[in-house]
Design an enzyme around this catalytic site. Sequence first.
Site, PDB file in Angstrom:
ATOM      1  N   HIS A 105      -7.298  -5.305  -1.510  1.00 25.09           N
ATOM      2  CA  HIS A 105      -5.934  -4.466  -0.905  1.00 25.09           C
ATOM      3  C   HIS A 105      -4.525  -5.278  -1.028  1.00 25.09           C
ATOM      4  O   HIS A 105      -4.927  -5.756   0.469  1.00 25.09           O
ATOM      5  CB  HIS A 105      -6.407  -3.877  -0.102  1.00 25.09           C
ATOM      6  CG  HIS A 105      -4.843  -2.694   0.032  1.00 25.09           C
ATOM      7  ND1 HIS A 105      -4.792  -2.230  -1.522  1.00 25.09           N
ATOM      8  CD2 HIS A 105      -4.680  -1.994   1.026  1.00 25.09           C
ATOM      9  CE1 HIS A 105      -3.674  -1.116  -0.722  1.00 25.09           C
ATOM     10  NE2 HIS A 105      -3.438  -1.574   0.254  1.00 25.09           N
ATOM     11  N   SER A 143       0.998  -1.382  -0.095  1.00 25.09           N
ATOM     12  CA  SER A 143      -0.497   0.321  -0.010  1.00 25.09           C
ATOM     13  C   SER A 143       0.788   0.924   0.071  1.00 25.09           C
ATOM     14  O   SER A 143       1.903   1.207  -0.537  1.00 25.09           O
ATOM     15  CB  SER A 143      -0.594   0.236   1.215  1.00 25.09           C
ATOM     16  OG  SER A 143      -2.320   0.719   0.977  1.00 25.09           O
ATOM     17  N   ASP A 191      -8.577  -4.421  -6.351  1.00 24.30           N
ATOM     18  CA  ASP A 191      -8.613  -3.677  -5.325  1.00 24.30           C
ATOM     19  C   ASP A 191      -8.858  -2.331  -5.250  1.00 24.30           C
ATOM     20  O   ASP A 191      -8.597  -1.283  -6.100  1.00 24.30           O
ATOM     21  CB  ASP A 191      -6.634  -3.636  -5.314  1.00 24.30           C
ATOM     22  CG  ASP A 191      -6.161  -3.258  -4.469  1.00 24.30           C
ATOM     23  OD1 ASP A 191      -5.840  -2.414  -3.591  1.00 24.30           O
ATOM     24  OD2 ASP A 191      -4.763  -3.523  -3.972  1.00 24.30           O
TER      25      ASP A 191
END
Length: 564
Positions: free
Chosen positions: A532, A277, A504
């Site tokens: 994710h 991320s 995602d």
Amino acid sequence: MRADGRQDVSARARARERRTGIAVAVALVTVAGLVAGGCSAGDAPSSAVPSSAVPSAAVSPGADPAGLAGAAGGASAVTPLEPLPAAVPPALAPYYAQRLDWTPCDDGYECTTFRVPLDYDRPADGDLTLAAVRAPAVLAGAGDTAAPGERLGSLLLNPGGPGGSAVEYVEGVARSYDAGVRARYDLVGLDPRGVGRSSPVTCLSGERMDAYTAADITPDDQSEVDALVAAAKEFAEGCRQRSGDRLGHLSTVEAARDLDVLRALLGDERLHYVGKSYGTFLGATYAGLFPGRTGRMVLDGAMDPSLDSLAGNRTQAGGFETAWTAFARDCAAREDCPLGRTEQQAGERLTALFAAVDAHPLTTTDGARRLSEAQATTGVIQAMYADFLWPRLRTALADAGTGDGTGLLKLSDDYYGREADGSYPNLMFANMAVNCLDLPAPFTGPDDAARAVPEFERTSPRFGRDMAWMALTCTYWPVRPTGAPHTVRAAGAAPIVVVGTTRDPATPYAWAQALAGQLESGRLLTYDGDGHTAYGRHDTCLDGAVNRFLLGGEPPENGKTCGQ
């Protein structure tokens, strides 16, 4: 934490429960929630801060620590991130010469601290203390420490955020890592500056954070607009009062320079790294600044640093819409779906639920707290991060349909990391502080946000309006941004594996494609699936490709696809 640095068993258990949420919520990266949406590096906003909103700028005018002079936000103005000189400047040599004192801590791990300059351009201005943890390399299937010749060095892990604690993350996932990787690497987590145990920033009390998370982010009239602006200003002012000079020195560029100090102190010639991320933005920044010191790097759930905050927020709204569509399709096929039997019905009923909660917040079992529309939206968004949360979301939505908002409120609380006692970790405070430095915000005031709503709603009928207004927060930040949109080429770096998941929600797949294309040595690895990030989710194809790269240095073929 006990005074001797060790945790008791119940404390560790509670910490691990929190980490389960952190591993998901840290995904937040940008716009999911009033705070994260207010600012984010590469996916969320920041703001062209009006001079009247800057009571005391902690960043000197004209400072350009990222080497991004001239970058503004339009595609034509985006410039590449320039590498730093290879030689360590004499003024920084004492930081690179420190010795790490590792001591037992936290259920068998080893902890340490070290110093970095508050301002790399002015090291005499003072230091910050950063905290790190490591799980020493162990022989596969054995408990003894691996022989030095078998080690590949340290593998730094970062879970994202910005604001996620890498210390807690490593303590939560190290023992579940691939045995081959654990046998060859010390797994290391560094809380970035301003995060967790590393000179953390703070902004609001738990009570005021409760009010902030409940603030209406779909204002219907001027009074609601004024209330939203007041909430944003209160948050910003709280950070200024409680965090001081640190607020101007929490950028991703500075955090990447901290990584290089730790690399040297660990005795590694190159930085081996897995970032998820926002951790991909941090890792890519390191590669751009120090391409010659970049080792085996995996960037999972990638962010596109070339996007300005407006484009980043809008495309992220589209990512959550894509994830919602996947959830709605799955829900509609199930007998217990509370939203009907078609995707269209599901969307219409969710919109109707949000409107109903906006008009009449729902009661919950959590004392006097009621579920607001903002918290209902955040609860749904939290569940988009991982498909294992979908059953819980179905139950929460069914309960909300009967007037009980408890389930959605708990999902929202998980997103923000709220504890049962009403306290909050510094996750969201650091998230805002980093994001508001890394990019100029998209809006100069509420009128700009209102004008952007239609385009956001075209991108995401379900979440677009919320995310447009979420992007207002950094407008009132007390220090000016130091970063700007840019590309990262990292010329001369070793191969860098960029992982993208097709559905995602927080880091849309197109961002991974963009970053892999920018990086001179980028290799795109695709996971066709939901949720994710992808590495460590037990897909044999993808995990195998990443592990082979980490252990042998051979990246997967560019464009390789795994998953469904």
